[in-house]
Design an enzyme around this catalytic site. Structure first.
Site, PDB file in Angstrom:
ATOM      1  N   GLU A  45     -26.105 -23.264 -52.349  1.00  0.00           N
ATOM      2  CA  GLU A  45     -25.847 -22.451 -53.573  1.00  0.00           C
ATOM      3  C   GLU A  45     -24.426 -22.858 -54.029  1.00  0.00           C
ATOM      4  OE1 GLU A  45     -23.459 -20.929 -55.552  1.00  0.00           O
ATOM      5  OE2 GLU A  45     -23.572 -19.245 -54.933  1.00  0.00           O
ATOM      6  N   GLU A  56     -18.943 -29.067 -57.838  1.00  0.00           N
ATOM      7  CA  GLU A  56     -19.635 -28.811 -56.432  1.00  0.00           C
ATOM      8  C   GLU A  56     -19.853 -30.041 -55.437  1.00  0.00           C
ATOM      9  OE1 GLU A  56     -19.661 -24.805 -54.597  1.00  0.00           O
ATOM     10  OE2 GLU A  56     -17.652 -24.452 -56.368  1.00  0.00           O
TER      11      GLU A  56
END
Ligand SMILES: *[C@@H]1O[C@H](CO)[C@@H](O)[C@H](O)[C@H]1NC(C)=O
Ligand SMILES: *[C@@H]1O[C@H](CO)[C@@H](O)[C@H](O)[C@H]1NC(C)=O
Ligand SMILES: *[C@@H]1O[C@H](CO)[C@@H](O)[C@H](O)[C@H]1NC(C)=O
Ligand SMILES: *[C@@H]1O[C@H](CO)[C@@H](O)[C@H](O)[C@H]1NC(C)=O
Length: 757
Positions: free
Chosen positions: A199, A208
């Protein structure tokens, strides 16, 4: 070999990026940032330095982060505070996310095999995988062969070790303190993995480092045709009209409307001061009432996690409009399909999509139900005035995906195409600010306040030397515009040379003669009388606005006070200081969504996380001996909100005096009945001595973040004490003290004389 990593201060906030910045990861280390930092990218090391930023001086110092097992002394409070100001806790408290992952992991792992977890954090997904593995194999596998967790951020890695231990999982999961794309086969892991759980998604999905992490995983870490959780992500978008969103980037049009003689963005160089063309994470549900939807949601990109993603893609979309209007922005979000069978979904769509037909075909979509801070929607601003469109028109939109982000181009508007080009030419000296800052500079009241206050001050005397101490190009122009004689010296601690290039190119439009403005680009602490040509300063002025400090708590802008104190020897006797005063205010609020998101963790899908509360900055239900952090938020974006009291004055900061310890106390009398979840703090900046002009940064304003201190336990409040039930209160007291050394505000609240934090 020992690796050393220097974390640099990451100056521009609100962006969870590391990957976009080459080599060393730029991570916001100071306590003032509260973005979620992802744990995938920081380079692992057994010893690392971290740069700690002093919010009051802008100075930074290196601190050493060392891996010392089971000992937290060395890591000390700095790391703790840092993680406490991120959205980590909020993410772990997202029950829908956790549940979706658990169910998908249970569906995906059907036999014992090697699983990797990229960006493992507290190890939640790794534990889920290990537990399933035990179940499917019918025995306890305790040699750490099966689950490998990559976590490069050292303080987080230590926390993971603690959490694994609490859950008797430490033997089942191997932790590798490296970012996954630094992992080598045969060195850090010994066999390719069959399953990847991960995640590392931000609001924009890619910020990210999803793409490079996935690419590397497919090249090195995974078998051919691996199984992955999540399985697929789809990005959706929608065309919208919104005058508020328009104000956040189109300074030119706002300025034309205000027409006060100042030109921050003169005609012909409209984009010289603006926002970076990128997607901005915002809680769009908070503005749903003022958004006009111009199209149905449309699909933009899809990412299959089990395949190696491309670094670059471009697609052409043809979207039918459903209403007449001006396309000001594209709002986007994503829907995650966690399992391969298509039963488990999670969506970050705005509220208004819930009822939309488009998503009905997808069962079990979760994520709508809860407000959360860690995933918002994204806004991409259509340049300039937007694109006028009629209903049932076919709009040609180009979507471009690269390694870290997604951007858009509206092709059906010639004017917009031009502005893309202007933008490119202005590249070198363009100043990029955050949308909220652009909103402030386009705000008529804000400009009028400073213009009036500065004009009044300048009329009052003979000002030869005026010093702008912060990063305000706005005030520099205001002063040059108002006084034709004063010499203006601007420090621009953050913008530096960019500011002087910018000022040169807008000088003409603002009728500023050559040599009127001098840009120092120096630290205030190193300023001497020489820099001022031997003259003392007659006026110092600031908004205050420190570039790169936008995500800070309100009182961290008291850096202005600190700097004004450092400048003391250089100031003339009757120096004017603007703002002359700061007033710390607070009000009580009902903040159920925010409170829930910062609740102490305990059991998460069967795994005890209570040992991580202090480090991750839990507030709600916190153990009485612990003190939760005060965090900066745009309160208007915090889900359901309601003010329960008037704004109360807590203390004043008098900038005519040197910075000092301040203490204040106030009684907050509730004016509404409801449930109080905490108190919201902000500073009103008083511009002139007669305090007729005040810039308030309170919760009614959308342009500033406020500081929020949440209660450990919400309390029922009722303004009429006579009719109060036993468990209700009608007023409360707040004590606060400001520490000039750390820049921190210590807040205490006494609810009926029993202290609750
Ligand atoms: C946050 O965690 C607590 C404790 O695990 C839980 O009771 C609460 O429902 C969670 N909040 C949300 C929004 O899921
Ligand atoms: C858009 O409108 C055109 C013409 O009315 C139609 O042919 C097309 O199918 C529509 N596209 C979508 C995606 O609805
Ligand atoms: C990706 O695109 C964005 C937006 O256009 C741009 O700012 C960024 O520099 C690009 N990144 C790379 C690695 O090319
Ligand atoms: C200025 O503010 C103080 C409180 O900070 C208040 O007592 C005073 O009346 C104000 N003066 C004017 C002229 O508004």
């Amino acid at each position: 070999m020992r690796k050393f990593l220097l974390y640099k201060p990451y100056q521009i906030l609100n962006l969870p990026q590391r990957i976009s910045l080459p080599q060393s990861l730029l991570i916001p280390v100071s306590t003032i940032f509260f973005n979620r930092i992802s744990l995938t990218s920081p380079v692992m090391s057994t010893c690392a330095f971290q740069l700690k930023l002093d919010p009051l001086t802008g100075n930074s110092e290196w601190i050493v982060v060392e891996e010392q097992d089971e000992q937290d002394e060395v890591v000390g409070n700095n790391q703790n505070t840092f993680l406490a100001t991120t959205s980590y806790l909020d993410m772990l408290n997202d029950t829908y996310r956790n549940m979706a992952y658990r169910r998908a992991i249970e569906n995906t792992i059907t036999e014992p095999c090697h699983v990797i977890d990229i960006g493992a954090g507290t190890g939640l997904l790794s534990m889920m995988a290990a537990r399933v593995m035990d179940e499917v194999s019918g025995s306890e596998v305790e040699d750490g062969r099966n689950v490998t967790a990559f976590e490069s951020y050292l303080p987080m890695g230590k926390l993971m070790r603690k959490v694994l231990k609490e859950n008797a999982m430490e033997k089942k999961i191997r932790i590798v303190h490296k970012r996954s794309d630094e992992v080598e086969m045969g060195v850090d892991i010994h066999s390719p993995a069959y399953v990847m759980v991960s995640e590392i998604l931000d609001s924009e999905l890619l910020g990210e480092g999803l793409i490079p992490s996935l690419q590397h995983a497919h090249d090195v870490l995974l078998v051919k045709n691996p199984k992955t959780v999540p399985y697929r992500a789809t990005i959706y978008g929608q065309l919208v009209e919104s005058s508020f969103l328009q104000k956040l980037h189109d300074l030119y049009s706002c300025e034309v409307e205000v027409s006060d003689g100042l030109h921050l963005v003169p005609f012909g160089s409209k984009r010289i001061l603006g926002i970076k063309p990128k997607q901005y994470a915002m809680q769009c549900s908070a503005m749903s009432k003022e958004i006009k939807l111009l199209s149905e949601p449309f699909r933009i990109f899809e990412f299959e996690f089990s395949k190696r993603p491309e670094s670059q893609r471009e697609i052409d979309l043809h979207i039918n409009t459903t209403k007449d209007g001006v396309i000001h922005a594209i709002i986007s979000w994503w829907v995650l399909q966690l399992d391969s069978t298509g039963h488990i979904f999670y969506s970050t769509a705005p509220e208004w999509i819930q009822s939309s037909k488009n998503q009905e075909s997808q069962p079990h979509i979760s994520g709508f139900q809860n407000w959360c801070d860690h995933w918002k929607q994204c806004v991409w601003f259509v340049p300039e005035i937007g694109s006028l469109t009629l209903r049932d028109t076919n709009v040609h939109l180009q979507a471009i995906q690269n390694i870290t982000s997604i951007s858009f181009r509206l092709k059906s508007n010639a004017g917009i195409e031009e502005s893309y080009h202007e933008n490119n030419n202005a590249g070198n000296y363009k100043i990029n600010l955050l949308p909220e800052r652009i909103g402030i500079y386009g705000d008529k009241d804000y400009r009028t306040a400073f213009l009036t206050a500065a004009r009044n001050t300048l009329q009052a005397g003979d000002f030869r030397f005026c010093l702008v101490v912060d990063d305000s190009v706005f005030l520099t122009i205001v002063l040059a515009h108002l006084s034709k004689t004063a010499q203006i010296i601007s420090i621009f601690p953050g913008l530096k040379e960019k500011a002087s290039a910018y000022l040169d190119s807008v000088a003409n439009a603002n009728d500023i003669a050559n040599g009127r403005i001098e840009v120092l680009g120096k630290r205030v602490s190193s300023l001497s009388l020489n820099d001022l040509h031997g003259e003392k300063v007659d006026m110092i002025i600031a908004e205050p606005f420190y570039y790169g400090n936008e995500g800070a708590l309100p009182w961290q802008n008291l850096r202005f006070w600190k700097e004004r104190t450092l400048l003391d020897p250089l100031l003339s006797e009757d120096v004017r200081i603007m703002p002359c005063k700061g007033i710390l205010k607070a009000c009580a609020m009902s903040l159920p969504d925010l409170w829930r998101s910062r609740m102490s963790l305990n059991d998460i899908e069967g795994f005890d996380h209570s040992c991580s509360n202090e480090m991750l900055g839990a507030c709600g239900n916190l153990h009485p001996t612990l003190n939760g952090p005060c965090l900066p938020y745009f309160v208007w974006q915090c889900g359901v909100i309601e003010e329960l009291s008037e704004a109360s004055l807590i203390m004043e900061f008098d900038f005519s005096e040197p910075i000092r310890h301040c203490f204040g106390k106030t009684k907050i009398v509730f004016t509404e009945s409801g449930v109080c979840h905490g108190f919201v703090f902000w500073i009103d900046w008083v511009l002139d001595k007669r305090n007729l002009t005040v810039i308030s940064t309170g919760p009614v304003s959308r342009y500033w973040k406020q500081g929020v201190k949440l209660l450990s336990k919400p309390v029922a409040v009722n303004p009429t004490s006579s009719s109060c039930r036993k468990d209700e209160i009608s007023y409360t007291e707040i004590d606060a003290s400001f520490n000039p050394t750390t820049g921190e505000l210590d807040i205490k609240c006494n609810l009926n004389h029993s202290q609750i934090w």
